[in-house]
Design a protein around this motif. Structure first.
Motif, PDB file in Angstrom:
ATOM      1  N   LYS A   8       0.831  -1.199   0.000  1.00  0.00           N
ATOM      2  CA  LYS A   8       0.000   0.000   0.000  1.00  0.00           C
ATOM      3  C   LYS A   8       0.869   1.254   0.000  1.00  0.00           C
ATOM      4  O   LYS A   8       1.899   1.301   0.691  1.00  0.00           O
ATOM      5  N   ALA A 115       1.286 -10.175   3.615  1.00  0.00           N
ATOM      6  CA  ALA A 115       0.842  -8.778   3.675  1.00  0.00           C
ATOM      7  C   ALA A 115       1.512  -8.119   4.879  1.00  0.00           C
ATOM      8  O   ALA A 115       2.226  -8.769   5.640  1.00  0.00           O
ATOM      9  N   GLY A 116       1.271  -6.826   5.041  1.00  0.00           N
ATOM     10  CA  GLY A 116       1.725  -6.158   6.251  1.00  0.00           C
ATOM     11  C   GLY A 116       0.704  -6.367   7.355  1.00  0.00           C
ATOM     12  O   GLY A 116      -0.455  -6.673   7.080  1.00  0.00           O
ATOM     13  N   ASP A 122      -4.531   4.027   7.819  1.00  0.00           N
ATOM     14  CA  ASP A 122      -5.825   3.749   8.458  1.00  0.00           C
ATOM     15  C   ASP A 122      -5.686   2.909   9.725  1.00  0.00           C
ATOM     16  O   ASP A 122      -6.645   2.780  10.493  1.00  0.00           O
ATOM     17  N   ASP A 123      -4.512   2.329   9.953  1.00  0.00           N
ATOM     18  CA  ASP A 123      -4.283   1.491  11.142  1.00  0.00           C
ATOM     19  C   ASP A 123      -5.387   0.445  11.337  1.00  0.00           C
ATOM     20  O   ASP A 123      -5.765   0.139  12.478  1.00  0.00           O
ATOM     21  N   VAL A 127      -6.849  -6.512   6.487  1.00  0.00           N
ATOM     22  CA  VAL A 127      -6.856  -7.115   5.147  1.00  0.00           C
ATOM     23  C   VAL A 127      -6.402  -8.583   5.146  1.00  0.00           C
ATOM     24  O   VAL A 127      -7.051  -9.438   4.541  1.00  0.00           O
TER      25      VAL A 127
HETATM   26  N1  AMP Z   1      -4.963  -0.625  -1.078  1.00  0.00           N
HETATM   27  C1  AMP Z   1      -4.140  -1.636  -0.820  1.00  0.00           C
HETATM   28  N2  AMP Z   1      -3.370  -2.174  -1.792  1.00  0.00           N
HETATM   29  C2  AMP Z   1      -2.537  -3.199  -1.543  1.00  0.00           C
HETATM   30  N3  AMP Z   1      -2.391  -3.751  -0.341  1.00  0.00           N
HETATM   31  C3  AMP Z   1      -3.117  -3.264   0.676  1.00  0.00           C
HETATM   32  C4  AMP Z   1      -4.017  -2.178   0.506  1.00  0.00           C
HETATM   33  N4  AMP Z   1      -4.600  -1.923   1.693  1.00  0.00           N
HETATM   34  C5  AMP Z   1      -4.068  -2.793   2.577  1.00  0.00           C
HETATM   35  N5  AMP Z   1      -3.184  -3.614   1.972  1.00  0.00           N
HETATM   36  C6  AMP Z   1      -2.395  -4.706   2.584  1.00  0.00           C
HETATM   37  O1  AMP Z   1      -3.023  -5.103   3.783  1.00  0.00           O
HETATM   38  C7  AMP Z   1      -2.188  -4.829   4.904  1.00  0.00           C
HETATM   39  C8  AMP Z   1      -3.035  -4.415   6.092  1.00  0.00           C
HETATM   40  O2  AMP Z   1      -3.763  -3.247   5.780  1.00  0.00           O
HETATM   41  P1  AMP Z   1      -4.956  -2.703   6.709  1.00  0.00           P
HETATM   42  O3  AMP Z   1      -5.846  -3.860   6.969  1.00  0.00           O
HETATM   43  O4  AMP Z   1      -5.600  -1.627   5.875  1.00  0.00           O
HETATM   44  O5  AMP Z   1      -4.313  -2.168   7.945  1.00  0.00           O
HETATM   45  C9  AMP Z   1      -1.201  -3.800   4.399  1.00  0.00           C
HETATM   46  O6  AMP Z   1      -0.004  -3.843   5.152  1.00  0.00           O
HETATM   47  C10 AMP Z   1      -1.000  -4.252   2.960  1.00  0.00           C
HETATM   48  O7  AMP Z   1      -0.131  -5.366   2.896  1.00  0.00           O
END
Ligand code: AMP
Ligand code: FAD
Lengths: 248, 311
Positions: A8, A115-116, A122-123, A127
């Motif tokens: 992201k 993934a991260g 957005d913390d 995902v």
């Molecule tokens: N728009 C995006 N595009 C690609 N990977 C994403 C995106 N949003 C979230 N991710 C992946 O999901 C992980 C967790 O994101 P989140 O659940 O938004 O905190 C991130 O570290 C990315 O690996």
């Protein structure tokens, strides 16, 4: 085996963000953007797995506006084989991101997604877990160690109580924590080489994903500021203040 | 009326302290039941029943519930979901692991880190490491799945006497995820997340051996111990002590930041602390901008002096 790494584009972790005066969001004008730090760690891990001969291909994916190509070039320079940009609004919520990734995992037949653990804008931290649920496969969040063994993997996770190790069958979704590795620096020749690597562009419609958000986010505000503090000269001053506040 | 199911986490036969805080948040939404997933969970269920304001405790016993694996828990939670409008977990690593999986199985978005309830379907949550707060509104025709930022809520009182009901759930539990082992740093210091006083050390402490000065002050104060990411990455302290955006978010009455510069990511973990004391040899360290009481000095002379002064 193919590894898919979602990355992201986010505001760089060093930036002190400012909320806009009309409460409509944060000010992104001229702000430095980077690869989400946890995603860099995820990319590094995928590359190490490939370099050990345990995977054939590392594919980076970003879902967002075309400016995110910049971040894809960065991870291509790190060593990813190719990249996919799925064009979508940059505020697409995690559930829709997970649905998009599901379509790509199936299209590419990836056995492992790293993934991260959270996007530092957005913390949300959603995902990876949502993707695993949609794929009905195993998940290992907050990973600090991944050991592959054929069609399963042992993953050590950073949990509140310490470290937990679980075993998951592949396909699986792993989310990277800080201690998983230290990402490599990209060298100039790699940046040049990365310019020739392919970036495919897809739309949400081509993947059959509905890109409407369920949540409405509004009314951005700065957190309430703390009262200004004081400095004391020495330990006696510190103890005095703590006693005055009834804390000792 | 809204009906909220709170996921009651347990480990080793003890209910997680965070659950009483989640219950407090849930009470602002509607009627609250707590679900306990355990292997032999009578004790934990009894603890949950004592939280004031809990209507009913559902006890789901199954050998697979000995360890909290998201892949096993999520389908069981979904099997209980039908009767509820809201399903809430805590912002612990268990809650953050399992709740998004539940949300996706229900095809609903999730609200992470609820810090206040503005309405049944309206919440505030932090973004950008707590440097901005947003309102999140959720469609009221869908179930709400969320995690509660426990540092934002006080624990609900004790003194309740809810009924405990054993339930069987009709859920297919996958075999693709297996527990292997846990390694806890343990010790009998107060838990970082519930301690009234916390002493944290940063890179300035210099080494794992030197961290003894942090433990020593903490013991003198009956405090929990924390660390910055740099201290954890450098191997001075175990990872479960990390305080910050991506570590633990805490709200002690008194927080000591020792040899910590005060990066945004660290500050995100201590925004709700009562009084912040900073001890740092660099007078320009950003930690002094948020500290209530700052002392510029070398921690290796300040800490022994402070201990001596505490008698
Ligand atoms: N728009 C995006 N595009 C690609 N990977 C994403 C995106 N949003 C979230 N991710 C992946 O999901 C992980 C967790 O994101 P989140 O659940 O938004 O905190 C991130 O570290 C990315 O690996
Ligand atoms: C994605 C991401 C997530 C992160 N999450 C977190 C997180 O959850 N928690 C966290 O803490 N960090 C986190 N960080 C790291 C954060 O950005 C900082 O790097 C980190 O907090 C710095 O730790 P520190 O203050 O101990 O070290 P430094 O910044 O190196 O500061 C050390 C301080 O010690 C002082 N010092 C040195 N010697 C002495 C002495 N003898 N006496 C007194 N003072 C002394 C120095 O003046 C200095 O101010 C994250 C970073 C990223 C990119």
């Amino acid at each position: 085996m193919k590894i898919l790494v979602p990355v992201k584009r986010v505001v760089d972790y060093n930036v002190r963000i400012q909320v806009k005066s009309d409460n409509s969001g944060v000010n992104l004008d001229g702000v430095k953007m980077s690869v989400n730090p946890f995603d860099e760690i995820a990319v590094e891990e995928a590359l190490r797995i490939k370099e050990r001969g345990e995977a054939e291909e590392v594919i980076a994916v970003t879902i967002g506006d075309s400016a995110a190509q910049e971040q894809l070039r960065t991870v291509l320079a790190m060593g990813c084989d190719r990249a996919i940009l799925v064009e979508a609004p940059s505020d697409l919520e995690p559930l829709a991101v997970a649905k998009t990734l599901k379509a790509l995992v199936e299209k590419e037949d990836a056995q492992l997604v790293i993934a991260g653990k959270q996007a530092i804008d957005d913390d949300s931290g959603q995902v990876a877990q949502m993707l695993a649920a949609l794929l009905s496969c195993a998940q290992a969040t907050f990973a600090s160690k991944i050991e592959l063994a054929g069609d399963s993997a042992k993953v050590t996770r950073e949990v509140d109580a310490g470290l937990e190790t679980i075993e998951v069958d592949l396909p699986a979704v792993v989310s990277a924590d800080l201690r998983l590795n230290e990402p490599r620096y990209v060298k100039l020749p790699d940046i040049m080489k990365a310019k020739r690597k392919p970036i495919d562009t897809l739309s949400l419609a081509e993947l059959g994903v509905d890109g409407t958000n369920q949540l409405t986010v509004s009314n951005w505000s700065a957190p309430s500021a703390r009262e200004p503090g004081i400095k004391v000269e020495d330990v006696a001053g510190l103890v005095g203040k703590l006693k005055e506040k009834g804390l000792l | 009326m809204a009906k909220v199911l709170v996921i009651g986490e347990q480990a080793d036969g003890k209910l997680n302290d965070a659950i009483a805080k989640v219950v407090n948040c849930a009470q602002a939404i509607g009627e609250v039941d707590v679900a306990i997933f355990a292997k032999g969970g009578d004790g934990v269920a009894a603890e949950a029943a004592k939280i004031s304001g809990v209507n009913k405790v559902l006890l789901v016993e199954n050998d697979v519930n000995e360890h909290a694996l998201a892949a096993s828990l999520a389908p069981q939670i979904v099997a209980l979901a039908a009767e509820y409008t809201h399903i809430l977990g805590s912002s612990s690593t268990v809650g953050r692991d399992v709740m998004p999986r539940v949300a996706a199985l229900l095809d609903v978005a999730q609200v992470t880190d609820i810090m206040s309830v503005e309405g049944e379907y309206s919440f505030k949550r932090p973004v950008y490491a707590g440097n901005a707060i947003v309102n999140v509104d959720v469609p009221n025709d869908k179930k709400l799945v969320g995690t509660v930022r426990v540092a934002s809520f006080k624990a609900a009182d004790q003194g309740g006497s809810a009924a405990v009901e054993s339930v069987n759930v009709d859920a297919e539990i996958p075999t693709h995820t297996r527990f292997v082992s846990t390694e806890t740093s343990g010790g009998d210091r107060p838990d970082l997340q519930s301690a009234k006083v916390v002493v944290s050390g940063g890179r300035g402490v210099g080494s794992e051996e030197n961290f003894a000065v942090i433990y020593s002050l903490a013991d003198k104060l009956g405090a929990g111990v924390g660390a910055s990411r740099a201290a954890v990455d450098s191997g001075f302290a175990p990872s479960d002590l990390q305080v910050g955006q991506t570590g633990k978010i805490i709200a002690p009455e008194l927080y000591f930041a020792v040899g910590i510069s005060g990066a945004i990511q660290h500050l995100a973990g201590i925004k709700d602390a009562g009084t912040i004391v900073a001890i740092n040899k660099d007078a320009d360290a950003p930690i002094f901008e948020v500290a209530d009481i700052g002392l510029v000095g070398d921690l290796f002379s300040v800490l022994p002096e402070l201990e001596a002064a505490l008698g």
